[in-house]
Design a protein around this motif. Sequence first.
Motif, PDB file in Angstrom:
ATOM      1  N   THR A 147     -59.479  19.152 -48.576  1.00  0.00           N
ATOM      2  CA  THR A 147     -57.972  18.913 -49.135  1.00  0.00           C
ATOM      3  C   THR A 147     -57.219  18.935 -47.913  1.00  0.00           C
ATOM      4  O   THR A 147     -57.139  20.121 -47.431  1.00  0.00           O
ATOM      5  CB  THR A 147     -57.535  19.792 -50.119  1.00  0.00           C
ATOM      6  N   GLY A 148     -56.478  17.873 -47.396  1.00  0.00           N
ATOM      7  CA  GLY A 148     -55.582  17.853 -46.232  1.00  0.00           C
ATOM      8  C   GLY A 148     -54.897  16.790 -46.157  1.00  0.00           C
ATOM      9  O   GLY A 148     -55.007  15.738 -46.945  1.00  0.00           O
ATOM     10  N   PHE A 149     -54.278  16.801 -44.901  1.00  0.00           N
ATOM     11  CA  PHE A 149     -53.381  15.481 -44.416  1.00  0.00           C
ATOM     12  C   PHE A 149     -54.322  14.695 -43.591  1.00  0.00           C
ATOM     13  O   PHE A 149     -55.206  14.909 -42.925  1.00  0.00           O
ATOM     14  CB  PHE A 149     -52.392  16.094 -43.549  1.00  0.00           C
TER      15      PHE A 149
ATOM     16  N   TYR B  56     -51.370  13.693 -48.371  1.00  0.00           N
ATOM     17  CA  TYR B  56     -52.442  14.705 -48.655  1.00  0.00           C
ATOM     18  C   TYR B  56     -53.447  14.176 -49.823  1.00  0.00           C
ATOM     19  O   TYR B  56     -53.226  13.438 -50.743  1.00  0.00           O
ATOM     20  CB  TYR B  56     -51.747  16.111 -49.112  1.00  0.00           C
ATOM     21  N   TYR B  57     -54.739  14.219 -49.003  1.00  0.00           N
ATOM     22  CA  TYR B  57     -56.035  13.789 -50.152  1.00  0.00           C
ATOM     23  C   TYR B  57     -56.865  14.898 -50.336  1.00  0.00           C
ATOM     24  O   TYR B  57     -57.008  15.785 -49.446  1.00  0.00           O
ATOM     25  CB  TYR B  57     -56.419  12.651 -49.638  1.00  0.00           C
ATOM     26  N   THR B  58     -57.572  14.553 -51.612  1.00  0.00           N
ATOM     27  CA  THR B  58     -58.918  15.644 -51.909  1.00  0.00           C
ATOM     28  C   THR B  58     -60.058  14.515 -51.463  1.00  0.00           C
ATOM     29  O   THR B  58     -60.309  13.808 -52.271  1.00  0.00           O
ATOM     30  CB  THR B  58     -58.838  16.372 -53.077  1.00  0.00           C
ATOM     31  N   PHE B  59     -60.801  14.796 -50.453  1.00  0.00           N
ATOM     32  CA  PHE B  59     -62.214  14.137 -50.367  1.00  0.00           C
ATOM     33  C   PHE B  59     -63.382  15.079 -50.736  1.00  0.00           C
ATOM     34  O   PHE B  59     -63.504  16.017 -50.373  1.00  0.00           O
ATOM     35  CB  PHE B  59     -62.416  13.891 -48.900  1.00  0.00           C
TER      36      PHE B  59
ATOM     37  N   THR C  28     -65.652  10.576 -53.675  1.00  0.00           N
ATOM     38  CA  THR C  28     -64.191  10.229 -54.207  1.00  0.00           C
ATOM     39  C   THR C  28     -63.227  10.719 -53.352  1.00  0.00           C
ATOM     40  O   THR C  28     -63.215  11.827 -52.324  1.00  0.00           O
ATOM     41  CB  THR C  28     -64.007  11.084 -55.525  1.00  0.00           C
ATOM     42  N   MET C  29     -62.199   9.940 -53.201  1.00  0.00           N
ATOM     43  CA  MET C  29     -60.990  10.224 -52.397  1.00  0.00           C
ATOM     44  C   MET C  29     -59.529  10.057 -53.381  1.00  0.00           C
ATOM     45  O   MET C  29     -59.295   9.128 -53.885  1.00  0.00           O
ATOM     46  CB  MET C  29     -60.956   9.152 -51.338  1.00  0.00           C
ATOM     47  N   ASP C  30     -59.207  11.177 -53.692  1.00  0.00           N
ATOM     48  CA  ASP C  30     -57.983  11.312 -54.427  1.00  0.00           C
ATOM     49  C   ASP C  30     -56.591  11.752 -53.742  1.00  0.00           C
ATOM     50  O   ASP C  30     -56.644  12.686 -53.124  1.00  0.00           O
ATOM     51  CB  ASP C  30     -58.214  12.119 -55.505  1.00  0.00           C
ATOM     52  N   SER C  31     -55.766  11.129 -54.321  1.00  0.00           N
ATOM     53  CA  SER C  31     -54.308  11.553 -53.706  1.00  0.00           C
ATOM     54  C   SER C  31     -53.763  13.039 -54.091  1.00  0.00           C
ATOM     55  O   SER C  31     -54.072  13.173 -55.465  1.00  0.00           O
ATOM     56  CB  SER C  31     -53.060  10.364 -53.885  1.00  0.00           C
ATOM     57  N   THR C  32     -53.371  14.005 -53.146  1.00  0.00           N
ATOM     58  CA  THR C  32     -53.001  15.240 -53.650  1.00  0.00           C
ATOM     59  C   THR C  32     -51.516  15.427 -53.594  1.00  0.00           C
ATOM     60  O   THR C  32     -51.041  15.079 -52.469  1.00  0.00           O
ATOM     61  CB  THR C  32     -53.965  16.143 -53.132  1.00  0.00           C
TER      62      THR C  32
END
Length: 377
Positions: free
Chosen positions: A195-197, A261-264, A274-278
């Motif tokens: 999880t990061g930028f 920021y996303y969680t990969f 999966t790649m989700d916006s956080t």
Amino acid sequence: MKKIQKIHIFLAVLSFGLFTIACENDENIFTATETTPIVLSEVPISMIELDPSNPGNAAVTFNWNEANYNQQASENYAVQMSSDESFTNPVNATSVVGTTSATLSVNELNSAAGSAGLPPFMFSTIYTRVVSSIGSQNGLPVASNVISFQVQPYFNYVFKDFYLVGNGTSADWNNNNNNPPLFRDSENNNLYRYTGFFTKGGGGFDDGRFKILEVRGQWQPQWGVAAAEGSDTIESSGNIAGNPATQDSDPGRFGVASDGYYTFTINFSSNTYTMDSTDESGSTSFSSMTLQGDAVGTDTAFTQSSFDTHLWYISNVNLQPGDLQIMTNTGSTWGGSTSFSGVATDGGGSIPVVVQDDYEVWFNDLTGDYILIPQNL
């Protein structure tokens, strides 16, 4: 009184290289009786120090007498080990059929001792027994007597570590640029997340892209999307591919559609991602982090990533067996309960260090994810 169990055995006679049925009724019923416990002999050496430089060498040989189930079928024998004499959590070190001895290599004994929970680099007692049984379903199991001896296992770092590379990340397309690691799930060693930028950069089709490396400084093994580069449109989920794991050619690229920021999440069991916006708005911004505890001795400051201010790292620190906590500039202390990787929480106790080595340490203050990567194991 002995237990009696009927075991159905299909008889076949080998004639001229072909199996033929021996009689018109191809199912015959035989009766097997439970054997008296076999006797496992004591090993001739009471203390075994395992040498990691010779993992294939023989470490110990176990011998026992033959079980008697009153049938001509071959008996099964499972060599079990445990850290306690009650065999609360037994580990199957090896299994043999129709023979009354078994030899474990250095690597096999080390693996069994580690699975049984024995700490590395010190002598501990390991308990051993042999469980006999009969048939393909391991019927009528009977345990032997228990013997014990001292063993000093070495440590095997069995985990894989993975690193980000690409122009959507802080490392850009440089495979040896302090590439941030993925954080390994403490309960599922095939599941990783980050999880990061991520940045979209120039905004073009080839911008905001990244792949996963297994070794910094090497382009293979590498992981990406199953689609070939050029056809790798940005998707929020899909299948992964690897060179050389799944193919000879390089896989396509993961990506983001915009800065944020996303969680990969990547699962190497199912080969999916999966790649989700956080949403990181409202999260606490810390100005410093310090690693402390008896495992580190002297308090050691983390470096804050200039690319992502929620990501912290220590490039190299020598750690001893013991406990660790992460102290923030606000005075809060974060800790977790699992070694090497896990999720820390505010006031969550201490992170255990189980083996001495030089470590690279990373911490994500958005999620509490931490990972300790040994440099020499």
